[in-house]
Design a protein around this motif. Structure first.
Motif, PDB file in Angstrom:
ATOM      1  N   SER A   1      77.884  59.617  14.442  1.00 22.34           N
ATOM      2  CA  SER A   1      78.656  58.929  15.473  1.00 22.34           C
ATOM      3  C   SER A   1      77.828  57.781  16.036  1.00 22.34           C
ATOM      4  O   SER A   1      76.614  57.895  16.195  1.00 22.34           O
ATOM      5  CB  SER A   1      79.023  59.898  16.601  1.00 22.34           C
ATOM      6  N   PHE A   2      78.505  56.698  16.379  1.00 21.55           N
ATOM      7  CA  PHE A   2      77.818  55.558  16.958  1.00 21.55           C
ATOM      8  C   PHE A   2      78.075  55.480  18.451  1.00 21.55           C
ATOM      9  O   PHE A   2      78.073  54.414  19.029  1.00 21.55           O
ATOM     10  CB  PHE A   2      78.255  54.262  16.266  1.00 21.55           C
ATOM     11  N   GLY A  34      79.241  48.941   9.581  1.00 20.92           N
ATOM     12  CA  GLY A  34      80.660  48.862   9.918  1.00 20.92           C
ATOM     13  C   GLY A  34      81.012  49.098  11.369  1.00 20.92           C
ATOM     14  O   GLY A  34      82.199  49.213  11.702  1.00 20.92           O
ATOM     15  N   VAL A  35      79.998  49.167  12.250  1.00 23.05           N
ATOM     16  CA  VAL A  35      80.294  49.349  13.670  1.00 23.05           C
ATOM     17  C   VAL A  35      81.027  48.119  14.192  1.00 23.05           C
ATOM     18  O   VAL A  35      80.619  46.984  13.925  1.00 23.05           O
ATOM     19  CB  VAL A  35      79.001  49.579  14.480  1.00 23.05           C
ATOM     20  N   ARG A  36      82.097  48.335  14.912  1.00 23.09           N
ATOM     21  CA  ARG A  36      82.889  47.225  15.434  1.00 23.09           C
ATOM     22  C   ARG A  36      82.362  46.780  16.787  1.00 23.09           C
ATOM     23  O   ARG A  36      81.781  47.568  17.534  1.00 23.09           O
ATOM     24  CB  ARG A  36      84.361  47.641  15.561  1.00 23.09           C
ATOM     25  N   PHE A  37      82.623  45.520  17.105  1.00 26.27           N
ATOM     26  CA  PHE A  37      82.210  45.000  18.397  1.00 26.27           C
ATOM     27  C   PHE A  37      83.020  45.653  19.507  1.00 26.27           C
ATOM     28  O   PHE A  37      84.219  45.888  19.369  1.00 26.27           O
ATOM     29  CB  PHE A  37      82.388  43.483  18.458  1.00 26.27           C
ATOM     30  N   ASP A  38      82.322  45.934  20.615  1.00 26.34           N
ATOM     31  CA  ASP A  38      82.960  46.564  21.763  1.00 26.34           C
ATOM     32  C   ASP A  38      83.844  45.536  22.460  1.00 26.34           C
ATOM     33  O   ASP A  38      83.365  44.498  22.916  1.00 26.34           O
ATOM     34  CB  ASP A  38      81.883  47.086  22.733  1.00 26.34           C
ATOM     35  N   TYR A  67      78.682  38.065  11.858  1.00 26.24           N
ATOM     36  CA  TYR A  67      79.567  39.205  11.613  1.00 26.24           C
ATOM     37  C   TYR A  67      80.919  39.039  12.315  1.00 26.24           C
ATOM     38  O   TYR A  67      81.604  40.003  12.612  1.00 26.24           O
ATOM     39  CB  TYR A  67      78.883  40.504  12.042  1.00 26.24           C
ATOM     40  N   LYS A  68      81.290  37.776  12.546  1.00 19.94           N
ATOM     41  CA  LYS A  68      82.645  37.399  12.971  1.00 19.94           C
ATOM     42  C   LYS A  68      83.006  37.807  14.387  1.00 19.94           C
ATOM     43  O   LYS A  68      84.189  38.013  14.696  1.00 19.94           O
ATOM     44  CB  LYS A  68      83.697  37.957  11.996  1.00 19.94           C
TER      45      LYS A  68
END
Length: 222
Positions: A1-2, A34-38, A67-68
């Motif tokens: 988990s991140f 692959g963690v997405r931005f908060d 990373y966009k």
């Protein structure tokens, strides 16, 4: 988990923690995994862009842009029980923080030079007759140094703070104007002027920051 679960902020992600700690290697590893931005939680301030601007490290900004991450993301905030809220963007915060290189990176990545931030306020107790309003500042209004001002102006930025020159007559804007007895939010509201009312500025006083908006008070006569 991140996810990391802390008593004071159970929504903050490991990516945000890494950004706050200025750990570029950890940031890149999380993004590659692959963690997405908060994007924020219920108007809280757990935004990765906010953490990156506060960190003041161009390396982190370059990584996020690679990373966009959206350089024009609008981030919302609100206070607890004070009747304040609003929004800001990476560019307005970087300009206000004096982060010249970060401002340059955001502009190069497509951030609008006319990015705005705004603050709304009301008095939840009703003690000031449902006092309510909304104010805007542009990145140029918030620029903390001449280098940032030049960067923004070179990209076509403009100000949204339109103050009447002392001794000149001006008209109240579409948002209306509240007239107070003293140059302070503690001053009594004497009147609310509608759009189009003519007035003359006779003095400007020191600037004051209210809910993230910084502007001078202006003494006027009708």
């Amino acid at each position: 988990s991140f996810q990391t679960f802390e008593a004071y902020d159970p929504t903050i992600s490991m990516l945000t923690v890494a950004i706050r700690a200025r750990q570029a290697g950890a940031i890149e590893a999380l993004l590659k995994a692959g963690v997405r931005f908060d994007q924020g939680q219920d108007m809280n301030t757990t935004y990765d862009w906010e953490a990156a601007i506060n960190a003041g490290d161009p390396r982190i900004v370059r990584l996020m842009l690679a990373y966009k991450a959206d350089p024009g993301q609008k981030m919302q905030w609100r206070s607890n029980g004070e009747g304040l809220g609003g929004f800001f963007t990476p560019l307005t915060r970087a300009a206000a923080a004096g982060e010249t290189e970060i401002v340059r990176l955001l502009l190069d990545a497509g951030a609008s030079p006319n990015a705005l931030e705004g603050t709304s306020w009301n008095d939840p107790s009703g003690s000031v007759d449902n006092d309510y309003g909304f104010e805007f500042n542009s990145a140029l209004d918030l620029a903390a140094n001449p280098a940032i001002e030049k960067l923004l102006l070179d990209r076509g930025a403009s100000s949204v703070v339109r103050l009447p020159a002392v001794g000149r007559t001006a008209k109240v804007s579409d948002s209306g104007l509240r007239v107070r007895s003293d140059p302070s939010t503690t001053g009594s509201i004497l009147a609310r002027l509608e759009a189009g009312v003519s007035l003359r500025a006779i003095e400007t006083t020191e600037r004051e920051e209210i809910g993230g908006v910084n502007a001078p008070w202006v003494r006027v006569v009708l």
